[in-house]
Design an enzyme around this catalytic site. Structure first.
Site, short mmCIF file in Angstrom:
data_model
loop_
_atom_site.label_atom_id
_atom_site.label_comp_id
_atom_site.label_asym_id
_atom_site.label_seq_id
_atom_site.Cartn_x
_atom_site.Cartn_y
_atom_site.Cartn_z
N ARG A 61 0.84 -1.21 0.00
CA ARG A 61 0.00 0.00 0.00
C ARG A 61 0.87 1.26 0.00
O ARG A 61 0.55 2.27 -0.62
CB ARG A 61 -0.94 -0.01 1.22
CG ARG A 61 -2.03 -1.08 1.11
CD ARG A 61 -2.97 -1.05 2.27
NE ARG A 61 -3.79 0.14 2.26
CZ ARG A 61 -4.39 0.61 3.37
NH1 ARG A 61 -4.18 0.01 4.52
NH2 ARG A 61 -5.14 1.68 3.31
N GLN A 91 -9.53 9.44 8.72
CA GLN A 91 -9.34 8.03 9.08
C GLN A 91 -8.33 7.41 8.10
O GLN A 91 -7.90 6.27 8.30
CB GLN A 91 -10.67 7.27 9.00
CG GLN A 91 -11.74 7.78 9.95
CD GLN A 91 -13.06 7.10 9.70
OE1 GLN A 91 -13.35 6.00 10.19
NE2 GLN A 91 -13.90 7.76 8.89
N HIS A 109 -6.14 7.25 12.43
CA HIS A 109 -5.84 5.82 12.26
C HIS A 109 -4.40 5.59 11.82
O HIS A 109 -4.06 4.51 11.35
CB HIS A 109 -6.81 5.18 11.26
CG HIS A 109 -8.18 5.04 11.84
ND1 HIS A 109 -9.30 4.77 11.08
CD2 HIS A 109 -8.63 5.15 13.12
CE1 HIS A 109 -10.37 4.70 11.85
NE2 HIS A 109 -10.00 4.94 13.10
N THR A 185 -16.90 8.18 4.17
CA THR A 185 -16.72 7.17 5.21
C THR A 185 -18.05 6.49 5.49
O THR A 185 -19.09 7.11 5.58
CB THR A 185 -16.15 7.77 6.52
OG1 THR A 185 -16.18 6.76 7.54
CG2 THR A 185 -16.88 9.01 7.00
N1 APR Z 1 -16.56 9.39 -3.31
C1 APR Z 1 -17.08 9.52 -2.06
N2 APR Z 1 -17.39 8.47 -1.26
C2 APR Z 1 -17.16 7.24 -1.78
C3 APR Z 1 -16.62 7.03 -3.07
C4 APR Z 1 -16.32 8.16 -3.84
N3 APR Z 1 -15.81 8.07 -5.08
N4 APR Z 1 -16.52 5.68 -3.26
C5 APR Z 1 -16.97 5.09 -2.12
N5 APR Z 1 -17.37 6.02 -1.25
C6 APR Z 1 -17.91 5.85 0.10
C7 APR Z 1 -18.64 4.55 0.34
O1 APR Z 1 -20.02 4.69 -0.02
C8 APR Z 1 -18.47 4.37 1.85
O2 APR Z 1 -19.48 5.06 2.56
O3 APR Z 1 -16.81 5.83 0.99
C9 APR Z 1 -17.12 5.03 2.13
C10 APR Z 1 -16.00 4.04 2.32
O4 APR Z 1 -16.28 3.30 3.48
P1 APR Z 1 -15.16 2.30 4.03
O5 APR Z 1 -14.58 1.54 2.90
O6 APR Z 1 -15.75 1.59 5.19
O7 APR Z 1 -13.99 3.28 4.53
P2 APR Z 1 -13.91 4.07 5.89
O8 APR Z 1 -15.26 4.51 6.36
O9 APR Z 1 -12.85 5.11 5.72
O10 APR Z 1 -13.35 2.95 6.91
C11 APR Z 1 -13.13 3.38 8.23
O11 APR Z 1 -12.17 1.24 8.76
O12 APR Z 1 -10.80 -0.51 8.21
C12 APR Z 1 -10.90 0.63 8.94
O13 APR Z 1 -9.05 1.90 9.57
C13 APR Z 1 -9.86 1.59 8.49
O14 APR Z 1 -9.99 3.98 8.47
C14 APR Z 1 -10.67 2.80 8.06
C15 APR Z 1 -11.96 2.63 8.80
#
Ligand code: APR
Length: 246
Positions: A61, A91, A109, A185
């Site tokens: 990564r 995050q 994080h 998020t």
């Molecule tokens: N633009 C905006 N939002 C988007 C896009 C985009 N192009 N593509 C996806 N998303 C949204 C999704 O709909 C979802 O709500 O981004 C979010 C991603 O969610 P996750 O993959 O769960 O990521 P995140 O919320 O940052 O995860 C939180 O989980 O694994 C741990 O430490 C890790 O910091 C991370 C934490």
């Protein structure tokens, strides 16, 4: 206008803001954790079972981070610093907010370009960053040690089940927000997801995400249902219109 007169815009960002830069999100079908169980890669047990596997995962990564760039969402946020007192709580462990020019970025994080000895940055040493080192985008090897006791270097990333030392700082930022923007998020990982509850009465809350998330249902949030790059244009223009009508 100096910062303390500008409207304070606090941002809680997640993986979605970096998706259009080519960095995979974690959930939602083809996310990182849909392919590899996070317990094996991002947990103390996973590290204990195979420090090599965890090290290689974060090396990959980190190498990818050198190849990607901030997207327009990161850049618009950075440009909004001219008119707003922008404080970002992220995050994300990538450095795209900083590379876009954002000056106040609080990683809750951890950070992909940083590593630390196994026995440092713990509750015992008060999460001292004395032995946290920025290695840029290069890989770390098993056997590479550091700190006063020459312990193995590990990613400076918060594993599931570990403390989130910057949480109280982040909560204070949200409490001081005039506007809170939640972007990219899924709001599924606590304690980060609970930060939005620190918003005070009178704080306008916006969310940019193409999908519904728990926040959109509960908070009475202004949901801009779009991807980050397009949603940030809408958000910026909406705020500019509002400030010019006051
Ligand atoms: N633009 C905006 N939002 C988007 C896009 C985009 N192009 N593509 C996806 N998303 C949204 C999704 O709909 C979802 O709500 O981004 C979010 C991603 O969610 P996750 O993959 O769960 O990521 P995140 O919320 O940052 O995860 C939180 O989980 O694994 C741990 O430490 C890790 O910091 C991370 C934490």
């Amino acid at each position: 206008m100096d910062n303390n007169k500008k409207t304070r815009l606090v941002v809680l960002s997640g993986a979605g803001i970096s998706a259009e830069s080519g960095i995979q999100t974690f959930r939602g079908g083809d996310g990182l954790w849909d392919n590899v169980p996070f317990e094996e890669i991002c947990s103390p047990i996973g590290w204990a079972k195979s420090p090599k596997r965890v090290t290689e995962f974060y090396n990959a990564r980190r190498a990818q981070l050198a190849e990607v760039k901030p997207n327009e969402a990161h850049l618009i946020l950075a440009s909004m610093q001219d008119d707003y007192d922008v404080r970002i709580i992220t995050q994300n462990v990538d450095n795209l907010h900083e590379r876009a020019g954002s000056k106040h970025v609080l990683h809750i994080h951890g950070e992909l370009t940083k590593v630390r000895p196994l026995d440092c940055y713990t509750s015992k040493d008060g999460f001292s960053t004395e032995y946290v080192q920025d290695i840029g985008y290069r890989p770390v090897e098993i056997g590479e040690v550091g700190g006063p006791n020459l312990k193995q270097l590990r990613p400076h990333v918060v594993f599931f089940g570990e403390e989130v030392p910057n949480l109280s700082k982040a909560a204070r930022l949200v409490q001081q927000a005039d506007i809170l923007l939640i972007i990219g998020t899924s709001m599924q990982v606590y304690p980060a997801a609970g930060l939005c509850n620190y918003a005070q009465d009178g704080c306008d809350i916006y969310m940019i995400d193409p999908s519904e998330t728990p926040a959109s249902a509960v908070l009475g949030v202004n949901h801009i249902k779009n991807v980050a790059t397009e949603g940030m244009k809408e958000f910026r223009d909406m705020l500019n219109k509002m400030t010019h009508t006051i």
